[in-house]
Design a protein around this motif. Structure first.
Motif, PDB file in Angstrom:
ATOM      1  N   LEU A 114      23.176  44.507  68.477  1.00  0.00           N
ATOM      2  CA  LEU A 114      22.660  44.888  69.786  1.00  0.00           C
ATOM      3  C   LEU A 114      22.537  43.623  70.626  1.00  0.00           C
ATOM      4  CD1 LEU A 114      19.880  47.451  70.552  1.00  0.00           C
ATOM      5  CD2 LEU A 114      20.146  45.371  71.900  1.00  0.00           C
ATOM      6  N   THR A 115      23.304  43.579  71.714  1.00  0.00           N
ATOM      7  CA  THR A 115      23.378  42.407  72.580  1.00  0.00           C
ATOM      8  C   THR A 115      22.888  42.770  73.968  1.00  0.00           C
ATOM      9  OG1 THR A 115      25.298  41.562  71.368  1.00  0.00           O
ATOM     10  CG2 THR A 115      24.916  40.674  73.571  1.00  0.00           C
ATOM     11  N   THR A 116      21.910  42.016  74.473  1.00  0.00           N
ATOM     12  CA  THR A 116      21.458  42.195  75.848  1.00  0.00           C
ATOM     13  C   THR A 116      22.132  41.145  76.715  1.00  0.00           C
ATOM     14  OG1 THR A 116      19.524  40.738  75.670  1.00  0.00           O
ATOM     15  CG2 THR A 116      19.239  43.047  75.005  1.00  0.00           C
ATOM     16  N   ILE A 117      22.608  41.552  77.895  1.00  0.00           N
ATOM     17  CA  ILE A 117      23.272  40.638  78.820  1.00  0.00           C
ATOM     18  C   ILE A 117      22.597  40.792  80.174  1.00  0.00           C
ATOM     19  CG2 ILE A 117      25.456  39.921  79.839  1.00  0.00           C
ATOM     20  CD1 ILE A 117      26.892  41.251  77.501  1.00  0.00           C
ATOM     21  N   SER A 130      16.847  55.937  66.271  1.00  0.00           N
ATOM     22  CA  SER A 130      18.215  56.199  66.715  1.00  0.00           C
ATOM     23  C   SER A 130      18.966  54.900  66.980  1.00  0.00           C
ATOM     24  CB  SER A 130      18.201  57.056  67.985  1.00  0.00           C
ATOM     25  OG  SER A 130      17.637  58.328  67.737  1.00  0.00           O
ATOM     26  N   ILE A 131      18.291  53.936  67.598  1.00  0.00           N
ATOM     27  CA  ILE A 131      18.936  52.647  67.862  1.00  0.00           C
ATOM     28  C   ILE A 131      19.188  51.909  66.557  1.00  0.00           C
ATOM     29  CG2 ILE A 131      18.605  50.394  68.945  1.00  0.00           C
ATOM     30  CD1 ILE A 131      17.102  51.851  71.193  1.00  0.00           C
ATOM     31  N   TRP A 162      11.125  46.525  75.806  1.00  0.00           N
ATOM     32  CA  TRP A 162      10.749  47.437  74.726  1.00  0.00           C
ATOM     33  C   TRP A 162      11.523  47.101  73.449  1.00  0.00           C
ATOM     34  CZ3 TRP A 162      13.267  50.994  71.675  1.00  0.00           C
ATOM     35  CH2 TRP A 162      12.482  51.918  70.982  1.00  0.00           C
ATOM     36  N   LEU A 163      12.798  46.825  73.576  1.00  0.00           N
ATOM     37  CA  LEU A 163      13.607  46.459  72.416  1.00  0.00           C
ATOM     38  C   LEU A 163      13.093  45.173  71.772  1.00  0.00           C
ATOM     39  CD1 LEU A 163      17.139  47.168  73.936  1.00  0.00           C
ATOM     40  CD2 LEU A 163      16.071  48.471  72.072  1.00  0.00           C
TER      41      LEU A 163
END
Length: 214
Positions: A3-6, A126-127, A149-150
């Protein structure tokens, strides 16, 4: 999938208003973040600093995604623009329309954008299942509330920051004033002609702190 946040962010950590969004693409659900109704007026600080190298990086990042995860407001912005056929042939739109899309929402029940799955109920579970699937990247673009939140639930594997050389001085920050602590390893660093820095960090759990000395 990792899981990558950009995230587009100013030097002082602001994410709000990095580009100006017209009302048709935005939708009413995003009004409080984008139209200045909360007193924020400093929109559009990113485009004047977005050069060709940064644009190329963004296009390539979208293309390498296996799937996308959004909060509801960002999802509605993207659905109202890319999902409505904006700029045909653009690599960003091609990736968004062809890859699976997931929305973390308790209120969205009938998404119109093809390839969308709504995650409600046990969103963290789910994630976690998505992260356990084989593949490359489950990318999160924008969606600042979802990213926080993540991070609170320690579900982020990689953080990419496109840091623009500007101090906005007000607005919503990516990282809250109080929140979880997180160790990071810098795995890639780039700079662009107009002064953007693009940092890619791998999360390493809680950071280490210096031990007290006698």
């Amino acid at each position: 999938m990792k899981l990558t946040t950009i995230t587009n962010v100013s030097v002082d950590g602001v994410t709000q208003g990095h580009r100006r969004i017209d009302a048709g693409a935005r939708g009413a659900a995003d009004a409080s973040d984008q139209d200045g109704s909360d007193g924020f007026e400093r929109f559009g600080w990113a485009p004047p600093l977005l050069d060709e190298e940064a644009s190329t990086f963004i296009g390539q990042a979208f293309q390498r995604a296996d799937a996308f995860l959004f909060g509801r407001r960002t999802y509605e912005i993207f659905a109202g623009s890319w999902g409505a056929g904006m700029d045909p042939g653009n690599p960003v739109g091609e990736a968004l329309n062809r890859r699976p899309k997931y929305v973390a929402s308790t209120t969205l029940t009938d998404p119109q954008w093809k390839g969308t799955t709504v995650l409600s109920g046990d969103v963290a579970g789910s994630i976690g299942e998505l992260r356990a699937e084989p593949g490359g990247e489950l990318q999160v673009w924008g969606s600042g509330t979802l990213i926080r939140w993540l991070l609170d639930h320690r579900l982020v594997d990689e953080i990419v920051l496109l840091t623009y050389p500007v101090v906005v001085g007000e607005g919503t920050r990516l990282f809250a004033a109080t929140g979880p602590d997180l160790g990071l390893d810098l795995v890639d660093l780039q700079s662009t002609p107009k002064g953007l820095t693009i940092q890619t960090y791998r999360t390493t759990g809680r950071p280490q702190y210096e031990a007290a000395t006698a």
